[in-house]
Design a protein around this motif. Structure first.
Motif, PDB file in Angstrom:
ATOM      1  N   GLY A  17       0.783  -1.248   0.015  1.00  0.00           N
ATOM      2  CA  GLY A  17       0.063   0.060  -0.103  1.00  0.00           C
ATOM      3  C   GLY A  17       0.633   1.159  -0.006  1.00  0.00           C
ATOM      4  N   GLU A  18       2.151   0.979  -0.077  1.00  0.00           N
ATOM      5  CA  GLU A  18       2.962   2.280  -0.061  1.00  0.00           C
ATOM      6  C   GLU A  18       3.323   2.912  -1.438  1.00  0.00           C
ATOM      7  N   LEU A  19       3.755   3.932  -1.635  1.00  0.00           N
ATOM      8  CA  LEU A  19       4.194   4.776  -3.005  1.00  0.00           C
ATOM      9  C   LEU A  19       5.490   4.331  -3.131  1.00  0.00           C
ATOM     10  N   VAL A  20       5.798   3.152  -3.987  1.00  0.00           N
ATOM     11  CA  VAL A  20       7.114   2.614  -4.087  1.00  0.00           C
ATOM     12  C   VAL A  20       7.776   2.961  -5.611  1.00  0.00           C
ATOM     13  N   GLY A  21       6.859   3.368  -6.532  1.00  0.00           N
ATOM     14  CA  GLY A  21       7.133   3.557  -7.957  1.00  0.00           C
ATOM     15  C   GLY A  21       7.163   2.180  -8.592  1.00  0.00           C
ATOM     16  N   VAL A  22       7.402   2.174  -9.907  1.00  0.00           N
ATOM     17  CA  VAL A  22       7.229   1.101 -10.706  1.00  0.00           C
ATOM     18  C   VAL A  22       8.690   0.366 -10.737  1.00  0.00           C
ATOM     19  N   LYS A  23       8.751  -0.756 -10.319  1.00  0.00           N
ATOM     20  CA  LYS A  23       9.922  -1.284 -10.269  1.00  0.00           C
ATOM     21  C   LYS A  23      10.494  -1.980 -11.513  1.00  0.00           C
ATOM     22  N   GLY A  24      11.729  -2.032 -11.736  1.00  0.00           N
ATOM     23  CA  GLY A  24      12.126  -2.577 -13.200  1.00  0.00           C
ATOM     24  C   GLY A  24      13.733  -2.848 -12.978  1.00  0.00           C
ATOM     25  N   ALA A  25      14.222  -3.415 -14.061  1.00  0.00           N
ATOM     26  CA  ALA A  25      15.758  -3.769 -13.949  1.00  0.00           C
ATOM     27  C   ALA A  25      16.535  -2.473 -13.953  1.00  0.00           C
ATOM     28  N   LYS A  26      17.447  -2.341 -13.052  1.00  0.00           N
ATOM     29  CA  LYS A  26      18.333  -1.088 -12.940  1.00  0.00           C
ATOM     30  C   LYS A  26      19.013  -0.734 -14.197  1.00  0.00           C
ATOM     31  N   TRP A  27      19.096   0.454 -14.432  1.00  0.00           N
ATOM     32  CA  TRP A  27      19.568   0.991 -15.822  1.00  0.00           C
ATOM     33  C   TRP A  27      21.008   1.004 -15.761  1.00  0.00           C
ATOM     34  N   HIS A  28      21.720   0.434 -16.610  1.00  0.00           N
ATOM     35  CA  HIS A  28      23.339   0.462 -16.701  1.00  0.00           C
ATOM     36  C   HIS A  28      23.607   1.109 -18.117  1.00  0.00           C
ATOM     37  N   PRO A  29      24.218   2.426 -18.037  1.00  0.00           N
ATOM     38  CA  PRO A  29      24.563   2.920 -19.361  1.00  0.00           C
ATOM     39  C   PRO A  29      25.655   2.208 -20.001  1.00  0.00           C
ATOM     40  N   GLU A  30      25.235   1.842 -21.444  1.00  0.00           N
ATOM     41  CA  GLU A  30      26.041   1.050 -22.523  1.00  0.00           C
ATOM     42  C   GLU A  30      26.813   1.965 -23.290  1.00  0.00           C
ATOM     43  N   LYS A  31      28.282   2.029 -23.541  1.00  0.00           N
ATOM     44  CA  LYS A  31      29.060   2.749 -24.297  1.00  0.00           C
ATOM     45  C   LYS A  31      29.005   2.058 -25.810  1.00  0.00           C
ATOM     46  N   PRO A  32      28.323   3.136 -26.640  1.00  0.00           N
ATOM     47  CA  PRO A  32      28.287   2.438 -28.047  1.00  0.00           C
ATOM     48  C   PRO A  32      29.504   2.159 -28.609  1.00  0.00           C
ATOM     49  N   TYR A  33      29.371   1.272 -29.447  1.00  0.00           N
ATOM     50  CA  TYR A  33      30.694   0.601 -30.310  1.00  0.00           C
ATOM     51  C   TYR A  33      31.387   2.075 -30.839  1.00  0.00           C
ATOM     52  N   GLY A  34      32.782   2.028 -30.691  1.00  0.00           N
ATOM     53  CA  GLY A  34      33.402   2.774 -31.544  1.00  0.00           C
ATOM     54  C   GLY A  34      33.317   4.306 -31.194  1.00  0.00           C
ATOM     55  N   MET A  35      32.741   4.500 -29.965  1.00  0.00           N
ATOM     56  CA  MET A  35      32.515   5.954 -29.453  1.00  0.00           C
ATOM     57  C   MET A  35      33.094   6.195 -27.951  1.00  0.00           C
ATOM     58  N   ALA A  36      33.483   7.497 -27.778  1.00  0.00           N
ATOM     59  CA  ALA A  36      34.080   7.962 -26.591  1.00  0.00           C
ATOM     60  C   ALA A  36      32.979   8.719 -25.620  1.00  0.00           C
ATOM     61  N   LEU A  37      33.260   8.607 -24.452  1.00  0.00           N
ATOM     62  CA  LEU A  37      32.127   9.352 -23.454  1.00  0.00           C
ATOM     63  C   LEU A  37      32.722  10.807 -23.422  1.00  0.00           C
ATOM     64  N   VAL A  38      31.890  11.761 -23.705  1.00  0.00           N
ATOM     65  CA  VAL A  38      32.634  13.190 -23.667  1.00  0.00           C
ATOM     66  C   VAL A  38      31.475  13.751 -22.314  1.00  0.00           C
ATOM     67  N   PRO A  39      32.442  13.814 -21.043  1.00  0.00           N
ATOM     68  CA  PRO A  39      31.491  14.136 -20.004  1.00  0.00           C
ATOM     69  C   PRO A  39      31.023  15.695 -20.284  1.00  0.00           C
ATOM     70  N   GLY A  40      30.079  15.921 -19.576  1.00  0.00           N
ATOM     71  CA  GLY A  40      29.342  17.606 -19.898  1.00  0.00           C
ATOM     72  C   GLY A  40      30.291  18.339 -18.874  1.00  0.00           C
ATOM     73  N   GLY A  41      29.709  19.796 -19.116  1.00  0.00           N
ATOM     74  CA  GLY A  41      30.456  20.642 -18.233  1.00  0.00           C
ATOM     75  C   GLY A  41      30.243  21.840 -19.107  1.00  0.00           C
ATOM     76  N   ALA A  42      31.172  23.123 -18.294  1.00  0.00           N
ATOM     77  CA  ALA A  42      31.105  24.398 -18.684  1.00  0.00           C
ATOM     78  C   ALA A  42      32.414  24.903 -19.473  1.00  0.00           C
ATOM     79  N   TYR A  43      32.035  25.730 -20.383  1.00  0.00           N
ATOM     80  CA  TYR A  43      33.263  26.027 -21.107  1.00  0.00           C
ATOM     81  C   TYR A  43      33.067  27.290 -21.860  1.00  0.00           C
ATOM     82  N   ILE A  44      34.070  27.971 -21.849  1.00  0.00           N
ATOM     83  CA  ILE A  44      34.104  29.451 -22.839  1.00  0.00           C
ATOM     84  C   ILE A  44      34.160  29.235 -24.433  1.00  0.00           C
TER      85      ILE A  44
END
Length: 465
Positions: A17-44
């Protein structure tokens, strides 16, 4: 007084009876083949040094971009050929399926013998045999696919891709198959030296997309009013090697650059902005189709796309503040006197950097985000429309200019035929969306989903603040 009765299920529930949200499998980011992660941020963003050309279209402005994945290299000839081959394969299969449908032929209707066993029916639509259709497929066929749409009566019909296409003319199964294959080649009167090649004008990719910008601005309208349908010829314009350089002998590049194995790992050129966009749509479709075929319950990926101008510059800087080039310094040579990119170092001297035209996409040292050739080799299409005054009014968060009426699209990075000014990470340039050049290619990006790890501090650190 109206009394509303709520019917509560008597079934068992694990939420107590509690508000627990819809449960599902935990999300794990998958890096696409041949790509590199560019971490966001601020720049001039913009010119950190003197604007030598005096264009005054890149005033400095502090902006922030979200995290994203980017191709480590420019899209290569080999990778783009995969797209072209997929379109060719699908086009042939569609023609075979339509002809089988018109002739009322289905799998097993064979009159051939030996190597020619089989018929055009082997390539009939997957819904051609009612006995093999699921209840869902039959319902969709009866109510939608059998009538098609106003512009495509075969919309939604499923192609049979399990049967291999027959490439050897001696093994074509019947005259219908011969008819379809014949329609894919240039007419005999256009062939020479006994070579009859594929008619590349037949290779068209169709896709749809939602114009969210228009939908958000509209006060009224239905969803269908903002769906855009595109049909794009996918084959690169190989004549750019001739058209871009008058009074110059570049026939070998026209004849061999796109298809010869020697250039497989070189960046594709001669691709319009519209073709680059179509490639992104196909790459998304191709990956999601594979995921669906495995029936593993995996989430579908979000779309591949062209980078915005701000994303491209941020990625090119490689995490270096106020950098002139992707490698940081203000010079185009290292301390050993070797050039750090493929460009035109001196007037008329294309070979001083050991490269006459393009080089392999994974040449020279990558920048801080493991991205190759973010300066030189080929200029790269971005998703952004070019406006010389854009930096004065764009948002400081994920800035971008999308103007469907503006056919000038931003290209970045400079190329093998450019001087060093165009290699600077802040230099802006443009080309028309319907133009193809021997010095413009592209690379794709994909949005990073989940906690936004940034170059200004990790997501975990922000979470604990």
């Amino acid at each position: 007084m109206t009394i509303l009765s709520l019917l509560i299920s008597c079934g068992k529930s694990s939420d107590k009876g509690e508000l627990v949200g819809v449960k599902g499998a935990k999300w794990h980011p998958e890096k696409p083949y041949g790509m590199a992660l560019v971490p966001g941020g601020a720049y001039i963003m913009g010119k950190s040094d003197e604007d030598v050309a005096g264009v005054q279209d890149a005033q400095t402005k502090t902006v922030t971009v979200r995290s994203f994945y980017m191709d480590e290299t420019e899209i290569t000839n080999s990778e783009y050929r995969q797209f072209v081959e997929w379109v060719k394969d699908s086009t042939i299969r569609m023609k075979l399926a339509i002809l089988a449908d018109e002739q009322g032929v289905k799998a097993g209707d064979s009159k051939g013998k030996g190597k020619n066993a089989g018929s055009i029916g082997d390539f009939a639509f997957n819904d051609a045999d009612p006995e093999k259709m699921t209840a869902y497929d039959k319902y969709m066929y009866d109510n939608y696919y059998s009538v098609g749409t106003s512009d495509d009566i075969y919309a939604g019909r499923k192609l049979n891709k399990k049967v291999k296409l027959i490439k050897d003319p001696k093994q074509y199964p019947d005259e219908y198959y011969v008819e379809v294959m014949d329609s894919m080649y240039i007419p005999l009167e256009e062939a020479y030296n006994g070579l009859r090649t594929i008619d590349v004008d037949k290779l068209k990719f169709r896709y749809s997309w939602m114009d969210i910008q228009a939908a958000a601005k509209a006060k009224v309208g239905k969803r269908k009013d903002f769906i855009r349908n595109e049909e794009v010829k996918v084959y690169p314009d190989t004549t750019v090697w001739i058209k871009d350089f008058a009074y110059s002998y570049n026939e070998p590049m026209h004849n061999d650059y796109f298809w010869h194995k020697a250039y497989g790992d070189y960046p594709v050129v001669g691709v319009k902005w519209t073709q680059a966009k179509a490639f992104c749509a196909w790459r998304t479709l191709n990956k999601n189709s594979y995921i669906k075929s495995k029936k593993s319950g995996r989430d579908l990926i979000n779309s591949f796309r062209l980078p915005t101008e701000a994303e491209w510059e941020y990625a090119a800087r490689g995490g270096l503040e106020s950098a002139t080039y992707p490698w940081g310094g203000p010079y185009t040579k290292n301390d050993r006197g070797c050039f750090l990119a493929n460009f035109k170092p001196n007037r008329g001297d294309y070979a001083a950097d050991q490269a006459l035209y393009t080089v392999e996409a994974k040449s020279y040292e990558p920048n801080g985000y493991n991205l190759y050739n973010m300066a030189g080799n080929v200029s790269e299409w971005t998703d952004s429309s070019y406006d010389p005054n854009a930096y004065e009014y764009v948002s400081t968060m994920n800035p971008n200019v999308l103007d469907a009426s503006n056919k000038r699209k931003v290209v970045r990075g400079g190329s093998w035929k450019d001087v060093s000014y165009f290699l600077q990470v802040s230099t802006r340039d443009f080309e028309y969306a319907d133009s193809a050049r021997s010095f413009i290619g592209f690379r794709t990006v994909q949005d990073y989903m989940g906690v936004q790890n940034t170059g200004n501090g990790t997501g975990k650190a922000r979470k604990n603040r």
